[in-house]
Design an enzyme around this catalytic site. Sequence first.
Site, PDB file in Angstrom:
ATOM      1  CB  ALA A 185     -43.377  16.009  -6.085  1.00  0.00           C
TER       2      ALA A 185
ATOM      3  CE1 TYR B 160     -39.291   4.093  -9.748  1.00  0.00           C
ATOM      4  CE2 TYR B 160     -37.899   5.565 -11.024  1.00  0.00           C
ATOM      5  CZ  TYR B 160     -38.689   4.433 -10.946  1.00  0.00           C
ATOM      6  OH  TYR B 160     -38.856   3.627 -12.039  1.00  0.00           O
TER       7      TYR B 160
ATOM      8  CB  SER C 211     -52.553  14.100  -5.075  1.00  0.00           C
ATOM      9  OG  SER C 211     -51.270  14.696  -5.107  1.00  0.00           O
TER      10      SER C 211
ATOM     11  CE1 TYR D 170     -37.620  10.377 -10.861  1.00  0.00           C
ATOM     12  CE2 TYR D 170     -35.907   9.518  -9.422  1.00  0.00           C
ATOM     13  CZ  TYR D 170     -37.147  10.084  -9.590  1.00  0.00           C
ATOM     14  OH  TYR D 170     -37.911  10.365  -8.484  1.00  0.00           O
TER      15      TYR D 170
END
Length: 420
Positions: free
Chosen positions: A163, A249, A72, A259
């Site tokens: 993830a 990221y 995905s 984050y």
Amino acid sequence: MELLNERLKKIEKEVFIMAEKMVKISEKLKGNVARSVNPYGCKQEVLNQIDYVKKQGHYNGAKKALIIGGSSSYGLASRVTQAFGSGADTICVAYERPVKDETMLGTAGWWNNIYFKQEAEKAGLIAKNFNGDAFTKEIKQQVLDYIKDEFGGQIDLLVYSVAAPKRVNPENPDEVWRSQMKPVGKSVTGYNVNLEKNELFEQTVESATKEETDATVHVMGGEDWELWVSMLKEAGVLAEGFKTILYSYIGSPVTYDFYHEGTLGKAKDAAEESSHKIQKNIDDLNGKAWISVSKAVTTKASVVIPIFPVYCIALYKIMQEKGTHETPIMHKDRLFRDMVYGNKPEIDDRGRLRPDAWEQDEDTQKKTVALMKQITPENFNSDLTGYATFRKEFMQLNGFEVDGADNDTVDYDEITKLEP
């Protein structure tokens, strides 16, 4: 008359049997987690991604690619661009849930793998799916054996796009590390979105403990990436010029607290250290180990990162206005076509690939931050923001609201015969 009645009964029975096969499907959300899937919509989404890549034309990329986490989002997009942009044979390792019954039709990734394989094989390509935990020694060995025995003996690309919520310590099966999405050293309060209720609400996320931070690094850092490359290198199945990439990221300073400077950021820092170790390991192959810094996109992971969706709905609006908004397939096709295998690399002073440059554009960031300050519970779901795009992209991850797919039923007997 009696014969006519018998025929009518037979027709009614056949219609009833056909109706039994058809399963009604609908969107079901619990907060920001999807509880249903549309297999046919997943198929169409795979077809749409393939069509996008084909329209960009051929490029000289990988020929034998292994995608860890390829079912995905970024992983699937990486697989699609390698296969249909470069003509690569591919292996995917992913942990997906199959069909259980008419009320639990598996996960979107399960169907993505099935339908990708169908299309790849139609194109004369090898598309092997391993459904299992990529962290385990057992899956690693199965993949290695397959490469040796049935995949030509070598790979020239490994993409690591994982993830995961947890990882079992490979040296101590009694120890389980669980990843956390939390700030470090402070609590953070801000708005978040609830996709189920279409609401904006205030959320406070407490600081992670040292144990939680360390566990997140074990799960989401580069330890397992290192193990994969080391095992494959020792077995002699990495080709000359082998390349490997892990997706990271950074994002905007407005997201740093939860984050880049939080538990996930600590894990990404660790992954960069892993990239240096891997690079040394593959220098003799003239290989390359990269961290690629991605742009913010809608994924099953990003929608549950605290406060992050609010940044996304502001960013999407600005990038759409500028014509720079990208879905995962657009982003990853550009990465491989232009940077990894092309002549337009964007590399920072730390050696990282930076396809996120469009997100990090100074004017884009300035306008995104300004828009975030205007967002309220009353106006977030309006033309002011990119919420409609964000929500639609999330539903598309599960096969709903997909362009070209408008079905609300699936043939249960048909889909349960399909193998990944």
